[in-house]
Design a protein around this motif. Structure first.
Motif, PDB file in Angstrom:
ATOM      1  N   PRO A  45      70.138 -77.740 123.819  1.00 38.20           N
ATOM      2  CA  PRO A  45      69.790 -79.161 123.978  1.00 38.20           C
ATOM      3  C   PRO A  45      68.279 -79.377 124.083  1.00 38.20           C
ATOM      4  CG  PRO A  45      70.294 -78.272 126.107  1.00 38.20           C
ATOM      5  CD  PRO A  45      70.311 -77.103 125.141  1.00 38.20           C
ATOM      6  N   TRP A  46      67.906 -80.631 124.083  1.00 41.37           N
ATOM      7  CA  TRP A  46      66.502 -81.045 124.064  1.00 41.37           C
ATOM      8  C   TRP A  46      65.885 -81.170 125.451  1.00 41.37           C
ATOM      9  CZ3 TRP A  46      67.194 -85.052 127.190  1.00 41.37           C
ATOM     10  CH2 TRP A  46      68.459 -85.658 127.187  1.00 41.37           C
ATOM     11  N   ASN A  47      66.680 -81.109 126.525  1.00 36.60           N
ATOM     12  CA  ASN A  47      66.103 -81.499 127.828  1.00 36.60           C
ATOM     13  C   ASN A  47      65.093 -80.487 128.382  1.00 36.60           C
ATOM     14  OD1 ASN A  47      68.268 -79.772 128.341  1.00 36.60           O
ATOM     15  ND2 ASN A  47      68.929 -80.849 130.174  1.00 36.60           N
TER      16      ASN A  47
ATOM     17  N   ALA B 138      68.596 -78.814 119.310  1.00 36.95           N
ATOM     18  CA  ALA B 138      68.908 -80.243 119.176  1.00 36.95           C
ATOM     19  C   ALA B 138      68.066 -80.841 118.057  1.00 36.95           C
ATOM     20  CB  ALA B 138      68.628 -80.959 120.489  1.00 36.95           C
ATOM     21  N   SER B 139      68.646 -81.807 117.355  1.00 36.42           N
ATOM     22  CA  SER B 139      67.972 -82.401 116.203  1.00 36.42           C
ATOM     23  C   SER B 139      66.704 -83.155 116.585  1.00 36.42           C
ATOM     24  CB  SER B 139      68.924 -83.355 115.478  1.00 36.42           C
ATOM     25  OG  SER B 139      69.952 -82.601 114.876  1.00 36.42           O
ATOM     26  N   SER B 140      66.554 -83.482 117.872  1.00 36.92           N
ATOM     27  CA  SER B 140      65.383 -84.261 118.301  1.00 36.92           C
ATOM     28  C   SER B 140      64.173 -83.392 118.662  1.00 36.92           C
ATOM     29  CB  SER B 140      65.755 -85.147 119.491  1.00 36.92           C
ATOM     30  OG  SER B 140      66.285 -84.349 120.523  1.00 36.92           O
TER      31      SER B 140
ATOM     32  N   GLY C  52      74.984 -78.272 126.634  1.00 37.94           N
ATOM     33  CA  GLY C  52      74.995 -79.650 126.143  1.00 37.94           C
ATOM     34  C   GLY C  52      76.146 -80.422 126.741  1.00 37.94           C
ATOM     35  N   SER C  53      76.645 -81.391 125.988  1.00 33.89           N
ATOM     36  CA  SER C  53      77.675 -82.293 126.505  1.00 33.89           C
ATOM     37  C   SER C  53      79.069 -81.650 126.453  1.00 33.89           C
ATOM     38  CB  SER C  53      77.688 -83.572 125.671  1.00 33.89           C
ATOM     39  OG  SER C  53      77.986 -83.250 124.332  1.00 33.89           O
ATOM     40  N   VAL C  54      79.984 -82.260 127.178  1.00 29.18           N
ATOM     41  CA  VAL C  54      81.370 -81.776 127.189  1.00 29.18           C
ATOM     42  C   VAL C  54      81.970 -81.855 125.780  1.00 29.18           C
ATOM     43  CG1 VAL C  54      83.691 -82.230 128.107  1.00 29.18           C
ATOM     44  CG2 VAL C  54      81.697 -82.360 129.610  1.00 29.18           C
TER      45      VAL C  54
ATOM     46  N   GLU D 103      81.531 -90.357 135.439  1.00 30.63           N
ATOM     47  CA  GLU D 103      80.797 -89.844 134.268  1.00 30.63           C
ATOM     48  C   GLU D 103      79.408 -89.355 134.653  1.00 30.63           C
ATOM     49  OE1 GLU D 103      80.796 -92.467 130.845  1.00 30.63           O
ATOM     50  OE2 GLU D 103      82.787 -93.196 131.389  1.00 30.63           O
ATOM     51  N   GLU D 104      78.911 -88.410 133.863  1.00 39.76           N
ATOM     52  CA  GLU D 104      77.557 -87.918 134.087  1.00 39.76           C
ATOM     53  C   GLU D 104      76.559 -88.963 133.587  1.00 39.76           C
ATOM     54  OE1 GLU D 104      76.220 -84.524 131.686  1.00 39.76           O
ATOM     55  OE2 GLU D 104      74.920 -83.948 133.343  1.00 39.76           O
ATOM     56  N   CYS D 105      75.583 -89.305 134.426  1.00 36.94           N
ATOM     57  CA  CYS D 105      74.518 -90.211 133.985  1.00 36.94           C
ATOM     58  C   CYS D 105      73.267 -89.364 133.770  1.00 36.94           C
ATOM     59  CB  CYS D 105      74.277 -91.301 135.036  1.00 36.94           C
ATOM     60  SG  CYS D 105      72.949 -92.406 134.532  1.00 36.94           S
TER      61      CYS D 105
HETATM   62  P1  NDP Z   1      74.847 -82.888 122.743  1.00 42.37           P
HETATM   63  O1  NDP Z   1      75.819 -82.108 123.513  1.00 42.37           O
HETATM   64  O2  NDP Z   1      75.327 -83.741 121.641  1.00 42.37           O
HETATM   65  O3  NDP Z   1      73.689 -81.939 122.176  1.00 42.37           O
HETATM   66  C1  NDP Z   1      73.485 -80.609 122.609  1.00 42.37           C
HETATM   67  C2  NDP Z   1      73.480 -79.675 121.411  1.00 42.37           C
HETATM   68  O4  NDP Z   1      74.797 -79.635 120.841  1.00 42.37           O
HETATM   69  C3  NDP Z   1      72.554 -80.132 120.293  1.00 42.37           C
HETATM   70  O5  NDP Z   1      71.997 -79.013 119.659  1.00 42.37           O
HETATM   71  C4  NDP Z   1      73.509 -80.861 119.363  1.00 42.37           C
HETATM   72  O6  NDP Z   1      73.042 -80.935 118.042  1.00 42.37           O
HETATM   73  C5  NDP Z   1      74.726 -79.983 119.460  1.00 42.37           C
HETATM   74  N1  NDP Z   1      75.971 -80.639 119.075  1.00 42.37           N
HETATM   75  C6  NDP Z   1      76.290 -81.940 119.142  1.00 42.37           C
HETATM   76  N2  NDP Z   1      77.537 -82.142 118.721  1.00 42.37           N
HETATM   77  C7  NDP Z   1      78.031 -80.946 118.355  1.00 42.37           C
HETATM   78  C8  NDP Z   1      79.284 -80.499 117.829  1.00 42.37           C
HETATM   79  N3  NDP Z   1      80.272 -81.333 117.619  1.00 42.37           N
HETATM   80  N4  NDP Z   1      79.429 -79.191 117.584  1.00 42.37           N
HETATM   81  C9  NDP Z   1      78.436 -78.328 117.831  1.00 42.37           C
HETATM   82  N5  NDP Z   1      77.233 -78.687 118.315  1.00 42.37           N
HETATM   83  C10 NDP Z   1      77.032 -79.980 118.587  1.00 42.37           C
HETATM   84  O7  NDP Z   1      74.041 -83.766 123.771  1.00 42.37           O
HETATM   85  P2  NDP Z   1      73.253 -85.126 123.500  1.00 42.37           P
HETATM   86  O8  NDP Z   1      71.882 -84.789 123.108  1.00 42.37           O
HETATM   87  O9  NDP Z   1      73.982 -86.038 122.605  1.00 42.37           O
HETATM   88  O10 NDP Z   1      73.305 -85.737 124.962  1.00 42.37           O
HETATM   89  C11 NDP Z   1      74.514 -86.385 125.365  1.00 42.37           C
HETATM   90  C12 NDP Z   1      74.884 -85.997 126.774  1.00 42.37           C
HETATM   91  O11 NDP Z   1      75.104 -84.601 126.864  1.00 42.37           O
HETATM   92  C13 NDP Z   1      73.824 -86.252 127.818  1.00 42.37           C
HETATM   93  O12 NDP Z   1      73.788 -87.581 128.182  1.00 42.37           O
HETATM   94  C14 NDP Z   1      74.285 -85.318 128.902  1.00 42.37           C
HETATM   95  O13 NDP Z   1      75.324 -85.891 129.618  1.00 42.37           O
HETATM   96  C15 NDP Z   1      74.796 -84.105 128.144  1.00 42.37           C
HETATM   97  N6  NDP Z   1      73.796 -83.042 128.036  1.00 42.37           N
HETATM   98  C16 NDP Z   1      73.832 -82.022 128.927  1.00 42.37           C
HETATM   99  C17 NDP Z   1      72.853 -81.045 128.886  1.00 42.37           C
HETATM  100  C18 NDP Z   1      72.853 -79.932 129.861  1.00 42.37           C
HETATM  101  O14 NDP Z   1      71.772 -79.434 130.199  1.00 42.37           O
HETATM  102  N7  NDP Z   1      73.997 -79.457 130.290  1.00 42.37           N
HETATM  103  C19 NDP Z   1      71.766 -81.085 127.934  1.00 42.37           C
HETATM  104  C20 NDP Z   1      71.837 -82.185 127.003  1.00 42.37           C
HETATM  105  C21 NDP Z   1      72.822 -83.114 127.074  1.00 42.37           C
HETATM  106  P3  NDP Z   1      72.416 -82.314 117.479  1.00 42.37           P
HETATM  107  O15 NDP Z   1      71.210 -82.590 118.316  1.00 42.37           O
HETATM  108  O16 NDP Z   1      72.108 -81.966 116.072  1.00 42.37           O
HETATM  109  O17 NDP Z   1      73.479 -83.363 117.621  1.00 42.37           O
END
Ligand code: NDP
Length: 458
Positions: free
Chosen positions: A133-135, A160-162, A210-212, A362-364
């Motif tokens: 992820p990007w964080n 992450a794409s960002s 990343g996200s759930v 939900e996670e904010c």
């Molecule tokens: P995502 O889970 O979408 O992104 C994290 C990574 O997973 C990125 O590299 C993303 O790629 C990739 N990804 C997204 N969808 C898929 C998929 N279906 N299959 C495989 N890989 C995937 O997080 P977001 O950036 O959309 O953030 C959304 C929420 O996720 C946040 O609000 C937060 O709740 C949670 N999150 C939790 C993190 C943590 O540290 N645990 C970190 C970041 C987010 P791409 O960018 O190309 O979509």
């Protein structure tokens, strides 16, 4: 989502990138497999020397790397520098300790299992895909890459794409430090392209932070292919304050726990359970601390925290706040979308949050705290555990018995007493329930992607 650097401070698109073509992906996969055959035969000493060289490069380029991170995802320049140097420290930690973490073990006397010699070895498994992820664009990647490479695995990063420029920097870092070409590479693809990569026979395992939703889709693909996966997903960590706590210290730490990284941290405190005897004093100090946060240009040293990383994260954050307020929550600070460019969001405090409100469960992923009053340690534990997540927790008490009560009963991957939850290379990191499975960091993290081989000789 397009692969692009969009400056969250201004909303301006600085650079866009084309996703890798199937031919480029094939070259990367083939390169990783070829590099694995060489890397697996190198010694810990050799890999450690390359890893230390990579850490030296990061330290030497700290200022420009930190500026890149701040430009791509908006964290303050001070915290970006801290993240990059923490990454270099994590690399050195694994350079120094991988051999000890993966040393051959003799768990029983050979005779007990009818052998003349018996041992357990930890060997590499091949190429591991890391979806990140990007964080924390550097630390999240390094805490995978350092142990994986030190174990003798090769890595492919799908960032992450960002944060494509951070991704490309990391994709060349290890080769610049001396690792064989192909040992650690970046693929520029969007999330939807991950599952076909997991299907490829050359990918042996996958880790995702990343996200759930993303975690579930990666776990599904990994399961279908009988491949190991590690998931580090979100959290709604609790911050419990009991009457014996130092309230001023707890309130100050509580503010940091929520606004760190503009609130975009899986281990940020999100639910505050405060004992009724000290609730009013805590609320007053906490709200004052949140109101005092200076939100602005992340390159300005006076800024407490910068914008949220993407427009989508800000939209998601504000929707949760609006939903809560519409259903009767009391707004004690923040909660208003600022005028002007950039994805800024103020430090926000909500009280009177009820189960009908989305933010209750939900996670904010923004700087929004929910304060709750509890009558006892038992109630604090019960409400802490009433969550789909279980990443970590922070408990404030100066009573040792009470601390032990929380340590035993909170259902989470960590309990931090009188301190903020943090990650250390020396300690395991990860969660339970929807927060994921497996562990990163420490000996646990490096062993996740190894073949635990039993060797028995008659
Ligand atoms: P995502 O889970 O979408 O992104 C994290 C990574 O997973 C990125 O590299 C993303 O790629 C990739 N990804 C997204 N969808 C898929 C998929 N279906 N299959 C495989 N890989 C995937 O997080 P977001 O950036 O959309 O953030 C959304 C929420 O996720 C946040 O609000 C937060 O709740 C949670 N999150 C939790 C993190 C943590 O540290 N645990 C970190 C970041 C987010 P791409 O960018 O190309 O979509």
């Amino acid at each position: 989502m397009a692969i692009a650097t969009i400056n969250p401070t201004t909303g301006e698109t600085l650079e866009t990138f084309e996703p890798h073509t199937p031919e480029q992906l094939e070259e990367i996969l083939a390169g990783a497999e070829a590099a694995y055959r060489g890397l697996a035969d190198t010694t810990f000493e050799q890999r450690g020397a390359w890893m230390r060289a990579a850490a030296d490069i990061l330290d030497a380029e700290l200022d420009e790397v930190a500026a890149l991170v701040t430009t791509e995802m908006g964290k303050t320049i001070g915290t970006a520098k801290y993240e990059v140097s923490k990454s270099a420290r994590g690399m050195r930690w694994y350079a120094d300790h991988a051999a000890e973490y993966l040393a051959e073990e003799h768990p029983v006397a050979a005779g007990d299992v009818g052998a003349s010699a018996v041992s357990v070895r930890y060997q590499p498994i091949g190429t591991v895909l890391a979806v990140m992820p990007w964080n924390y664009p550097f630390w999240q990647v390094i805490r995978f890459a350092a142990p994986a490479l030190m174990a003798g695995n090769t890595g492919i990063l799908k960032h992450a794409s960002s944060v494509p420029q951070s991704a490309l920097y990391l994709g060349s870092l290890f080769e610049r430090a001396g690792f064989p070409a192909g040992a650690f590479q970046t693929v520029l693809v969007e999330g939807g392209a991950v599952a076909p990569l997991i299907d490829d026979r050359r990918i042996r395992a996958v880790t995702l932070t990343g996200s759930v939703g993303a975690g579930s889709s990666v776990a599904e693909a990994a399961g279908r292919n009988i491949k190991k996966s590690v998931l580090e997903l979100g959290g709604t960590d609790v911050f419990v304050v009991m009457p014996s706590a130092d309230i001023a210290a707890a309130a100050a730490a509580g503010v940091n726990a929520r606004v760190q990284n503009s609130g975009q941290s899986c281990i940020a405190a999100k639910r505050y359970y405060v004992h009724t005897d000290v609730y009013d004093a805590f609320e007053e100090a906490f709200v004052a601390g949140m109101r005092a946060q200076v939100v602005g240009d992340p390159f300005d040293e006076a800024t407490s925290f910068g914008p949220l990383a993407t427009e989508q994260v800000r939209r998601d954050t504000h929707e949760l706040v609006e939903d809560a307020v519409a259903k009767g929550a009391t707004l004690l600070a923040g909660g208003e979308l600022p005028e002007g460019p950039g994805w800024f969001y103020p430090a926000t405090v909500l009280r009177d949050v009820t189960p009908e409100m989305r933010i209750f469960r939900e996670e904010c992923f923004g700087p929004v705290a929910c304060l709750y009053r509890v009558a006892s340690a038992e109630e604090a534990v019960e409400r802490s555990n009433d969550s789909d997540f279980g990443l970590s927790s922070s408990v404030w008490t100066r009573d040792d018995e009470e601390a032990a009560f929380f340590q035993d009963r909170i259902e989470a991957g960590g309990v931090f007493v009188n301190g903020l939850t943090a990650s250390f290379p020396q300690l395991p990191f990860g969660g339970i329930k929807d927060s994921g499975y497996g562990r990163e960091l420490s000996a646990f993290g490096i062993r996740e992607f190894t073949n635990v081989k039993t060797v028995w000789r008659a």
